[in-house]
Design an enzyme around this catalytic site. Structure first.
Site, mmCIF file in Angstrom:
data_model
loop_
_atom_site.group_PDB
_atom_site.id
_atom_site.type_symbol
_atom_site.label_atom_id
_atom_site.label_comp_id
_atom_site.label_asym_id
_atom_site.label_seq_id
_atom_site.Cartn_x
_atom_site.Cartn_y
_atom_site.Cartn_z
ATOM 1 N N SER A 138 0.810 -1.225 0.000
ATOM 2 C CA SER A 138 0.000 0.000 0.000
ATOM 3 C C SER A 138 0.840 1.269 0.000
ATOM 4 O O SER A 138 0.309 2.352 -0.273
ATOM 5 C CB SER A 138 -0.938 0.013 1.214
ATOM 6 N N LYS A 172 0.979 4.621 6.859
ATOM 7 C CA LYS A 172 0.422 5.459 5.796
ATOM 8 C C LYS A 172 1.079 6.835 5.857
ATOM 9 O O LYS A 172 1.837 7.156 6.773
ATOM 10 C CB LYS A 172 -1.098 5.619 5.952
#
Length: 319
Positions: free
Chosen positions: A97, A167
């Site tokens: 990701s 993230k």
């Protein structure tokens, strides 16, 4: 000193001892030799004596290395645990990701010190945080053995805790973050240039009806996060139906990822991209609006006055 003792003895006995060699077995001679100042000298120089004049230090027995080894191991484990708890911790990247910034299998070092001093995540930083609201529900989890669990607990191995995510921070408390069409992402109305870190071929925004198009206001004490691989990241966009509406509480942030430590050929730092150097604060947008407001009010007030004066001047000219 022996000659003096013998001379003193012969003065009392006359010729009896004249010319006679000193006999070590003579009791009188023995008394004179052993009871004089020579006795003190002998005591000062006698090896192994504990008297004040002893110049030979005693040797202390050293502890065996094998006896010290458990102590050294214990100290090392305590230091490792303290470092992992308060300073730096290693984490393993389990997914794609964050490509291409981070690859699956990379090891990153996370700064855990600055949050202890009240530092909060800032826009553009890559952060590790605990799963805030079952974002990883249904995802396969690793099953580490006891040794791996222990080593990760004390910080000698990357964390085996699979409930952590990594993230990039896009918005902080007070920000309005939005995305329409394929992008760009805007923070407080200002566009981000994300080509330096968004996965090649991805668009900053995703055209779908399940979170790819959004406009949100980030509450104080929360952050809005997105993965760099925009089309392969289940981030804040796709968790807006949870109890935090896709936001991550600052209290759940473990720390900022600062270094890619492994593999060695991918070693490098994780700086904040240049696009976040621009003034993105919500206060700046509000202050711009406030600074424009007086000018607008002034203009609105001047226009009626000008029209009124024109009407009065016009009849005077026709007289």
């Amino acid at each position: 000193m022996g000659d003096v003792a013998v001379g003193a003895r012969s003065g009392h006995d006359g010729e009896e001892h004249r010319g006679r060699p000193v006999d070590a077995a003579d009791p009188a001679t023995d008394d004179a030799v052993t009871s004089g100042s020579d006795s003190a000298a002998d005591e000062r120089t006698q090896p192994g004596d504990d008297g004040p004049g002893d110049s030979v230090p005693k040797q202390k027995t050293q502890r065996s290395f094998w006896k010290e080894l458990p102590i050294l191991i214990g100290i090392a484990l305590v230091l490792a645990l303290l470092i992992k708890t308060f300073l730096v911790q290693a984490f393993s990247i389990p997914s794609d990701s964050m490509q291409n910034t981070l690859q699956q299998g990379d090891r990153v070092l996370v700064d855990k010190l600055t949050p202890w001093f009240g530092s909060e995540p800032e826009r553009g930083e890559v952060v590790v945080f605990h799963d805030p609201a079952q974002w990883l529900a249904g995802e396969p989890t690793a099953d580490p053995n006891a040794i791996q669990t222990f080593l990760s607990w004390i910080g000698l191995m990357p964390s085996a805790e699979e409930k952590d995510l990594i993230k990039r921070v896009i918005g902080v408390g007070g920000d309005t973050v939005e995305c329409k069409g394929t992008g760009p992402v805007k923070v407080n109305g200002k566009a981000l240039s994300e080509s330096a870190y968004v996965y090649p071929g991805n668009t900053p925004c995703t055209v779908d009806d399940i979170g790819g198009q959004f406009k949100v206001k980030v509450p104080e004490g929360y952050i809005w996060v997105m993965g760099d691989h925009r089309q392969n990241s289940r981030d804040s966009r796709y968790n807006q139906d949870d109890k935090f509406h896709g936001m991550v509480p600052v209290d759940e942030v473990v720390g900022r990822a600062i270094v890619k430590a492994w593999p060695i050929n991918r070693w490098g730092t994780l700086p904040v991209p240049d696009t976040f150097d621009q003034d993105l604060s919500a206060r700046s947008a509000a202050s711009t609006a406030l600074s424009a407001a007086p000018q607008g009010l002034a203009l609105a007030g001047v226009v009626p006055v000008v029209l009124w004066r024109r009407r009065r001047i016009a009849p005077a000219e026709t007289r």
